[in-house]
Design a protein around this motif. Structure first.
Motif, PDB file in Angstrom:
ATOM      1  N   ASP A  11     -12.193  -3.766  -3.538  1.00 15.46           N
ATOM      2  CA  ASP A  11     -12.098  -2.518  -2.775  1.00 15.46           C
ATOM      3  C   ASP A  11     -11.515  -2.713  -1.377  1.00 15.46           C
ATOM      4  OD1 ASP A  11     -13.111  -1.192  -4.915  1.00 15.46           O
ATOM      5  OD2 ASP A  11     -15.162  -1.089  -4.155  1.00 15.46           O
ATOM      6  N   ASP A  12     -11.853  -3.849  -0.754  1.00 20.46           N
ATOM      7  CA  ASP A  12     -11.339  -4.116   0.601  1.00 20.46           C
ATOM      8  C   ASP A  12      -9.819  -4.253   0.575  1.00 20.46           C
ATOM      9  OD1 ASP A  12     -13.869  -4.029   1.549  1.00 20.46           O
ATOM     10  OD2 ASP A  12     -14.139  -6.209   1.691  1.00 20.46           O
ATOM     11  N   PHE A  13      -9.327  -5.005  -0.424  1.00 20.50           N
ATOM     12  CA  PHE A  13      -7.874  -5.190  -0.575  1.00 20.50           C
ATOM     13  C   PHE A  13      -7.189  -3.840  -0.767  1.00 20.50           C
ATOM     14  CE2 PHE A  13      -4.054  -5.812  -3.138  1.00 20.50           C
ATOM     15  CZ  PHE A  13      -3.427  -6.886  -2.527  1.00 20.50           C
ATOM     16  N   VAL A  14      -7.772  -3.028  -1.655  1.00 24.04           N
ATOM     17  CA  VAL A  14      -7.185  -1.718  -1.968  1.00 24.04           C
ATOM     18  C   VAL A  14      -7.160  -0.828  -0.724  1.00 24.04           C
ATOM     19  CG1 VAL A  14      -7.472   0.407  -3.331  1.00 24.04           C
ATOM     20  CG2 VAL A  14      -7.807  -1.828  -4.421  1.00 24.04           C
ATOM     21  N   ALA A  15      -8.276  -0.795   0.004  1.00 24.45           N
ATOM     22  CA  ALA A  15      -8.375   0.064   1.189  1.00 24.45           C
ATOM     23  C   ALA A  15      -7.377  -0.386   2.261  1.00 24.45           C
ATOM     24  CB  ALA A  15      -9.796   0.033   1.747  1.00 24.45           C
ATOM     25  N   GLU A  16      -7.283  -1.696   2.446  1.00 24.42           N
ATOM     26  CA  GLU A  16      -6.372  -2.261   3.449  1.00 24.42           C
ATOM     27  C   GLU A  16      -4.909  -1.917   3.116  1.00 24.42           C
ATOM     28  OE1 GLU A  16      -6.682  -3.981   6.208  1.00 24.42           O
ATOM     29  OE2 GLU A  16      -4.713  -4.922   6.451  1.00 24.42           O
ATOM     30  N   MET A  17      -4.554  -2.102   1.842  1.00 22.51           N
ATOM     31  CA  MET A  17      -3.171  -1.811   1.435  1.00 22.51           C
ATOM     32  C   MET A  17      -2.876  -0.317   1.567  1.00 22.51           C
ATOM     33  SD  MET A  17      -1.434  -4.481   0.592  1.00 22.51           S
ATOM     34  CE  MET A  17      -0.290  -4.553  -0.760  1.00 22.51           C
ATOM     35  N   ALA A  18      -3.816   0.521   1.110  1.00 24.83           N
ATOM     36  CA  ALA A  18      -3.618   1.970   1.161  1.00 24.83           C
ATOM     37  C   ALA A  18      -3.429   2.417   2.610  1.00 24.83           C
ATOM     38  CB  ALA A  18      -4.804   2.683   0.515  1.00 24.83           C
ATOM     39  N   SER A  19      -4.210   1.833   3.510  1.00 27.07           N
ATOM     40  CA  SER A  19      -4.115   2.208   4.917  1.00 27.07           C
ATOM     41  C   SER A  19      -2.771   1.761   5.509  1.00 27.07           C
ATOM     42  CB  SER A  19      -5.306   1.593   5.670  1.00 27.07           C
ATOM     43  OG  SER A  19      -4.953   1.297   6.982  1.00 27.07           O
ATOM     44  N   ARG A  20      -2.329   0.555   5.142  1.00 23.58           N
ATOM     45  CA  ARG A  20      -1.045   0.071   5.653  1.00 23.58           C
ATOM     46  C   ARG A  20       0.118   0.909   5.108  1.00 23.58           C
ATOM     47  NH1 ARG A  20      -0.986  -6.322   4.890  1.00 23.58           N
ATOM     48  NH2 ARG A  20       0.960  -6.183   6.076  1.00 23.58           N
ATOM     49  N   VAL A  21      -0.034   1.380   3.867  1.00 18.38           N
ATOM     50  CA  VAL A  21       1.004   2.255   3.293  1.00 18.38           C
ATOM     51  C   VAL A  21       1.066   3.567   4.081  1.00 18.38           C
ATOM     52  CG1 VAL A  21       1.580   3.695   1.280  1.00 18.38           C
ATOM     53  CG2 VAL A  21       1.060   1.261   0.963  1.00 18.38           C
ATOM     54  N   GLU A  22      -0.099   4.111   4.403  1.00 19.05           N
ATOM     55  CA  GLU A  22      -0.120   5.378   5.166  1.00 19.05           C
ATOM     56  C   GLU A  22       0.605   5.236   6.503  1.00 19.05           C
ATOM     57  OE1 GLU A  22      -0.867   8.315   3.977  1.00 19.05           O
ATOM     58  OE2 GLU A  22      -1.262   7.139   2.168  1.00 19.05           O
ATOM     59  N   THR A  23       0.330   4.121   7.188  1.00 14.32           N
ATOM     60  CA  THR A  23       0.978   3.855   8.477  1.00 14.32           C
ATOM     61  C   THR A  23       2.499   3.797   8.302  1.00 14.32           C
ATOM     62  OG1 THR A  23      -0.951   2.528   9.050  1.00 14.32           O
ATOM     63  CG2 THR A  23       0.994   2.274  10.460  1.00 14.32           C
ATOM     64  N   MET A  24       2.911   3.122   7.232  1.00 19.10           N
ATOM     65  CA  MET A  24       4.338   2.977   6.944  1.00 19.10           C
ATOM     66  C   MET A  24       4.995   4.334   6.684  1.00 19.10           C
ATOM     67  SD  MET A  24       6.055   0.725   3.932  1.00 19.10           S
ATOM     68  CE  MET A  24       4.865  -0.578   4.017  1.00 19.10           C
ATOM     69  N   VAL A  25       4.317   5.160   5.895  1.00 19.90           N
ATOM     70  CA  VAL A  25       4.852   6.483   5.559  1.00 19.90           C
ATOM     71  C   VAL A  25       5.010   7.327   6.833  1.00 19.90           C
ATOM     72  CG1 VAL A  25       4.305   8.675   4.404  1.00 19.90           C
ATOM     73  CG2 VAL A  25       4.047   6.504   3.169  1.00 19.90           C
ATOM     74  N   ALA A  26       4.004   7.286   7.693  1.00 18.47           N
ATOM     75  CA  ALA A  26       4.055   8.064   8.932  1.00 18.47           C
ATOM     76  C   ALA A  26       5.256   7.641   9.789  1.00 18.47           C
ATOM     77  CB  ALA A  26       2.753   7.894   9.715  1.00 18.47           C
ATOM     78  N   ARG A  27       5.455   6.329   9.876  1.00 14.55           N
ATOM     79  CA  ARG A  27       6.589   5.800  10.661  1.00 14.55           C
ATOM     80  C   ARG A  27       7.923   6.219  10.028  1.00 14.55           C
ATOM     81  NH1 ARG A  27       9.135   4.437  14.684  1.00 14.55           N
ATOM     82  NH2 ARG A  27      10.421   2.582  14.807  1.00 14.55           N
ATOM     83  N   SER A  28       7.984   6.175   8.700  1.00 13.35           N
ATOM     84  CA  SER A  28       9.238   6.519   8.009  1.00 13.35           C
ATOM     85  C   SER A  28       9.600   7.990   8.221  1.00 13.35           C
ATOM     86  CB  SER A  28       9.141   6.212   6.515  1.00 13.35           C
ATOM     87  OG  SER A  28       8.428   7.221   5.828  1.00 13.35           O
TER      88      SER A  28
END
Lengths: 207, 207
Positions: free
Chosen positions: B175-192
């Motif tokens: 779950d930690d891996f999933v949450a971390e990746m999902a959060s990093r994806v969100e940051t990336m999407v916002a920047r894009s």
């Protein structure tokens, strides 16, 4: 031909200091990638008994994708050829008044061809976007990401082709032609926005 | 290797009933196309005296694009390899309790690798999107459509890679891996989104 080159060699030609191949051929290739992925999703659905109820629908979608893939593969080279014709026209001699007039005529004709071709590419990519939305909705859920990628590729390819239409329209002196093309592009963009919203929504539900 | 295949053969492999190569390799290829176009725009700018004031800037941008192009070309094959490792893991025998545990462990590790790789692809494509915006702003206006295509390709490639991250996250039990990746994806999407809005605005002004 460009499509006979290896991916490495195609990318090397793309990045070179020659303007062709450029964004137009890249657009057709991205659309072709989308269509190919759509066919793969169809295959992975028809290959699974679980999806028997949609096998016939998927086979028809695959045929529709195939038609676009064949066209887009052809457009990869045709776009570069159309661009090269424009370059060639600008190099025609303009020593006499007659030569000047002929040169202008040839340039204008080559520009029309070089905006009509990416317009056809864009239309074909819009079809791929629509088909991608359909296969995403009914296809094998294990390949939902591939169907969504097909849609993203198709949308980016359509826009890429549209930029190539627009940059050529800027130099075309036939106002009716320009107005007609610009209006058809607007209609296409409006349609793509509806299709893309739906695709993204479905992708977010499934992936 | 996939990148040694001709475009025709690559598209044929993509559309086949085998799930690999699929959307992940397609994402890396689209990103590579964007990076290659960015380099071309740099070349067409450095090749023109009119743009002398930005030659040094463009040379630096070209080096930045080159770095991403080299990485993305490599990821085209690596994504398919990572996917094949997942397929291989699922085929491990599970006759004994020990085998079952080992299989689960190998599957989970392969899934993490198969989501970490497209994440890196997505990050690299975000870089290409940012670089495309820069070269569109300062580069040769005759190649503005190519710079805009570079940006569109990069954005679609980023999203395509993100779909591949997400589809694998769905099967990962850490779950930690999933949450971390999902959060990093969100940051990336916002920047894009910020970068893409700017790129489209500039494209509409220049094309």
């Amino acid at each position: 031909m460009l499509i006979d080159k290896s991916i490495t060699d195609f990318l090397a030609e793309l990045k070179s200091d020659s303007p062709a191949p450029g964004g137009g051929s890249a657009a057709a290739l991205a659309g072709a990638i989308g269509a190919a992925l759509g066919i793969m999703v169809g295959n992975l659905t028809v290959g699974s008994k679980k999806y028997e109820v949609v096998h016939e629908q998927c086979k028809r979608l695959s045929l529709d994708f195939e038609e676009r893939l064949t066209a887009l593969e052809k457009y990869i080279d045709e776009d570069t050829k159309a661009f090269n014709q424009v370059m060639k026209a600008y190099k025609l001699s303009k020593n006499t008044e007659e030569e000047k007039q002929m040169r202008t005529k040839v340039i204008q004709e080559s520009l029309k061809a070089a905006s009509a071709l990416p317009f056809t590419v864009a239309e074909t990519c819009l079809d791929v976007l629509e088909l991608a939305g359909k296969i995403l909705s009914i296809g094998n859920i294990n390949a939902a990401s591939d169907a969504a990628v097909a849609g993203r590729m198709a949308e980016a390819a359509m826009w890429s082709a549209i930029y190539n239409v627009r940059i050529n329209l800027g130099s075309i002196k036939d106002d009716d032609f320009v107005a007609e093309m610009a209006s058809r592009v607007e209609t296409m963009v409006a349609r793509s926005e509806v299709l893309m919203d739906q695709l993204v929504k479905t992708a977010n539900e499934k992936i």
